[in-house]
Design a protein around this motif. Structure first.
Motif, mmCIF file in Angstrom:
data_model
loop_
_atom_site.group_PDB
_atom_site.id
_atom_site.type_symbol
_atom_site.label_atom_id
_atom_site.label_comp_id
_atom_site.label_asym_id
_atom_site.label_seq_id
_atom_site.Cartn_x
_atom_site.Cartn_y
_atom_site.Cartn_z
ATOM 1 N N PHE A 48 58.882 33.490 29.857
ATOM 2 C CA PHE A 48 59.629 34.747 29.757
ATOM 3 C C PHE A 48 58.691 35.938 29.670
ATOM 4 C CE2 PHE A 48 63.588 32.804 27.534
ATOM 5 C CZ PHE A 48 64.108 32.437 28.763
ATOM 6 N N ILE A 49 57.712 35.843 28.794
ATOM 7 C CA ILE A 49 56.796 36.967 28.567
ATOM 8 C C ILE A 49 55.947 37.242 29.795
ATOM 9 C CG2 ILE A 49 54.817 37.705 27.181
ATOM 10 C CD1 ILE A 49 56.184 36.189 24.826
ATOM 11 N N VAL A 50 55.463 36.180 30.450
ATOM 12 C CA VAL A 50 54.647 36.354 31.654
ATOM 13 C C VAL A 50 55.467 36.989 32.774
ATOM 14 C CG1 VAL A 50 53.466 35.062 33.485
ATOM 15 C CG2 VAL A 50 52.974 34.563 31.094
ATOM 16 N N LEU A 51 56.708 36.537 32.950
ATOM 17 C CA LEU A 51 57.568 37.143 33.966
ATOM 18 C C LEU A 51 57.818 38.617 33.677
ATOM 19 C CD1 LEU A 51 60.307 34.476 34.712
ATOM 20 C CD2 LEU A 51 58.790 35.547 36.351
ATOM 21 N N PHE A 52 58.117 38.935 32.420
ATOM 22 C CA PHE A 52 58.381 40.314 32.040
ATOM 23 C C PHE A 52 57.167 41.202 32.286
ATOM 24 C CE2 PHE A 52 58.310 43.684 28.833
ATOM 25 C CZ PHE A 52 59.475 44.352 29.174
ATOM 26 N N ILE A 53 56.001 40.771 31.822
ATOM 27 C CA ILE A 53 54.783 41.566 31.984
ATOM 28 C C ILE A 53 54.405 41.673 33.462
ATOM 29 C CG2 ILE A 53 52.301 41.606 31.516
ATOM 30 C CD1 ILE A 53 52.972 40.480 28.738
ATOM 31 N N GLY A 54 54.565 40.575 34.193
ATOM 32 C CA GLY A 54 54.250 40.598 35.625
ATOM 33 C C GLY A 54 55.104 41.584 36.393
ATOM 34 N N MET A 55 56.393 41.610 36.089
ATOM 35 C CA MET A 55 57.268 42.554 36.785
ATOM 36 C C MET A 55 57.004 43.992 36.352
ATOM 37 S SD MET A 55 60.852 40.628 37.371
ATOM 38 C CE MET A 55 60.933 39.548 35.973
ATOM 39 N N MET A 56 56.686 44.184 35.089
ATOM 40 C CA MET A 56 56.355 45.537 34.634
ATOM 41 C C MET A 56 55.089 46.042 35.339
ATOM 42 S SD MET A 56 58.665 46.549 32.562
ATOM 43 C CE MET A 56 58.013 47.828 31.533
ATOM 44 N N LEU A 57 54.087 45.189 35.451
ATOM 45 C CA LEU A 57 52.856 45.587 36.157
ATOM 46 C C LEU A 57 53.129 45.853 37.638
ATOM 47 C CD1 LEU A 57 50.260 43.169 34.556
ATOM 48 C CD2 LEU A 57 50.468 45.630 34.187
ATOM 49 N N PHE A 58 53.975 45.029 38.236
ATOM 50 C CA PHE A 58 54.327 45.227 39.641
ATOM 51 C C PHE A 58 54.965 46.596 39.851
ATOM 52 C CE2 PHE A 58 57.571 44.932 42.982
ATOM 53 C CZ PHE A 58 56.763 44.665 44.065
ATOM 54 N N PHE A 59 55.911 46.949 38.994
ATOM 55 C CA PHE A 59 56.586 48.234 39.137
ATOM 56 C C PHE A 59 55.664 49.400 38.785
ATOM 57 C CE2 PHE A 59 60.538 45.636 38.652
ATOM 58 C CZ PHE A 59 60.951 45.812 39.960
ATOM 59 N N LYS A 60 54.741 49.185 37.883
ATOM 60 C CA LYS A 60 53.754 50.236 37.577
ATOM 61 C C LYS A 60 52.873 50.514 38.802
ATOM 62 C CE LYS A 60 53.639 51.392 33.103
ATOM 63 N NZ LYS A 60 53.820 52.730 32.621
ATOM 64 N N ARG A 61 52.442 49.431 39.469
ATOM 65 C CA ARG A 61 51.591 49.589 40.657
ATOM 66 C C ARG A 61 52.340 50.239 41.804
ATOM 67 N NH1 ARG A 61 48.155 43.986 40.649
ATOM 68 N NH2 ARG A 61 47.096 44.444 38.691
ATOM 69 N N LYS A 62 53.644 50.013 41.877
ATOM 70 C CA LYS A 62 54.455 50.652 42.904
ATOM 71 C C LYS A 62 54.771 52.093 42.541
ATOM 72 C CE LYS A 62 56.465 47.766 45.834
ATOM 73 N NZ LYS A 62 56.318 47.860 47.255
ATOM 74 N N LYS A 63 54.388 52.502 41.323
ATOM 75 C CA LYS A 63 54.626 53.850 40.791
ATOM 76 C C LYS A 63 56.111 54.172 40.738
ATOM 77 C CE LYS A 63 50.262 55.570 41.945
ATOM 78 N NZ LYS A 63 49.159 55.624 42.223
ATOM 79 N N TRP A 64 56.893 53.171 40.298
ATOM 80 C CA TRP A 64 58.325 53.386 40.132
ATOM 81 C C TRP A 64 58.630 54.007 38.792
ATOM 82 C CZ3 TRP A 64 62.361 49.636 42.436
ATOM 83 C CH2 TRP A 64 62.217 49.624 43.817
ATOM 84 N N PHE A 65 57.715 53.857 37.843
ATOM 85 C CA PHE A 65 57.858 54.529 36.552
ATOM 86 C C PHE A 65 56.533 54.628 35.880
ATOM 87 C CE2 PHE A 65 58.422 50.119 35.479
ATOM 88 C CZ PHE A 65 57.868 49.969 34.248
ATOM 89 N N ILE A 107 65.873 53.168 38.325
ATOM 90 C CA ILE A 107 65.783 52.618 36.976
ATOM 91 C C ILE A 107 66.713 51.411 36.824
ATOM 92 C CG2 ILE A 107 66.202 53.094 34.527
ATOM 93 C CD1 ILE A 107 63.680 54.399 35.599
ATOM 94 N N LEU A 108 67.931 51.508 37.344
ATOM 95 C CA LEU A 108 68.862 50.382 37.269
ATOM 96 C C LEU A 108 68.338 49.173 38.043
ATOM 97 C CD1 LEU A 108 72.277 52.204 37.609
ATOM 98 C CD2 LEU A 108 71.316 51.140 35.559
ATOM 99 N N THR A 109 67.688 49.415 39.164
ATOM 100 C CA THR A 109 67.098 48.334 39.942
ATOM 101 C C THR A 109 65.974 47.662 39.165
ATOM 102 O OG1 THR A 109 67.634 49.466 41.997
ATOM 103 C CG2 THR A 109 65.951 47.754 42.105
ATOM 104 N N ILE A 110 65.142 48.435 38.512
ATOM 105 C CA ILE A 110 64.044 47.874 37.718
ATOM 106 C C ILE A 110 64.591 47.016 36.586
ATOM 107 C CG2 ILE A 110 62.198 48.469 36.101
ATOM 108 C CD1 ILE A 110 61.638 50.915 37.867
ATOM 109 N N VAL A 111 65.576 47.542 35.877
ATOM 110 C CA VAL A 111 66.143 46.797 34.744
ATOM 111 C C VAL A 111 66.790 45.502 35.214
ATOM 112 C CG1 VAL A 111 67.932 46.873 32.982
ATOM 113 C CG2 VAL A 111 66.443 48.824 33.295
ATOM 114 N N SER A 112 67.557 45.558 36.275
ATOM 115 C CA SER A 112 68.212 44.333 36.753
ATOM 116 C C SER A 112 67.200 43.345 37.313
ATOM 117 C CB SER A 112 69.262 44.668 37.802
ATOM 118 O OG SER A 112 68.667 45.201 38.957
ATOM 119 N N THR A 113 66.162 43.823 37.980
ATOM 120 C CA THR A 113 65.139 42.931 38.523
ATOM 121 C C THR A 113 64.377 42.223 37.412
ATOM 122 O OG1 THR A 113 64.902 44.378 40.432
ATOM 123 C CG2 THR A 113 63.142 42.817 40.043
ATOM 124 N N ILE A 114 64.201 42.867 36.296
ATOM 125 C CA ILE A 114 63.504 42.236 35.179
ATOM 126 C C ILE A 114 64.399 41.223 34.473
ATOM 127 C CG2 ILE A 114 62.555 42.690 32.882
ATOM 128 C CD1 ILE A 114 61.394 45.288 34.077
#
Length: 65
Positions: free
Chosen positions: A48-65, A7-14
């Motif tokens: 900003f919004i595109v980067l945020f959504i892109g990283m959220m989708l990336f982490f969703k596809r990796k099934k990190w959360f 979770i900390l990695t996801i937050v910092s990566t975003i």
């Protein structure tokens, strides 16, 4: 502990790229071509919004959360 680190990695990566972009545009530069454009503020917010959504989708596809 592994879940907490994930979770900390996801937050910092975003937030690291968003903080970098905000830091660049928060400086008092005189000669930045982007500052002369009429819609530069809107373009940065869209970035900003595109980067945020892109990283959220990336982490969703990796099934990190």
């Amino acid at each position: 502990m592994n879940q907490v680190m994930k979770i900390l990695t996801i937050v910092s990566t975003i937030f690291i790229p968003l903080t970098f972009i905000a830091g660049i545009y928060g400086m008092n530069f005189v000669h930045m071509p982007e500052l002369e454009y009429k819609f530069s503020y809107l373009i940065i917010w869209i970035l900003f919004i595109v980067l945020f959504i892109g990283m959220m989708l990336f982490f969703k596809r990796k099934k990190w959360f």
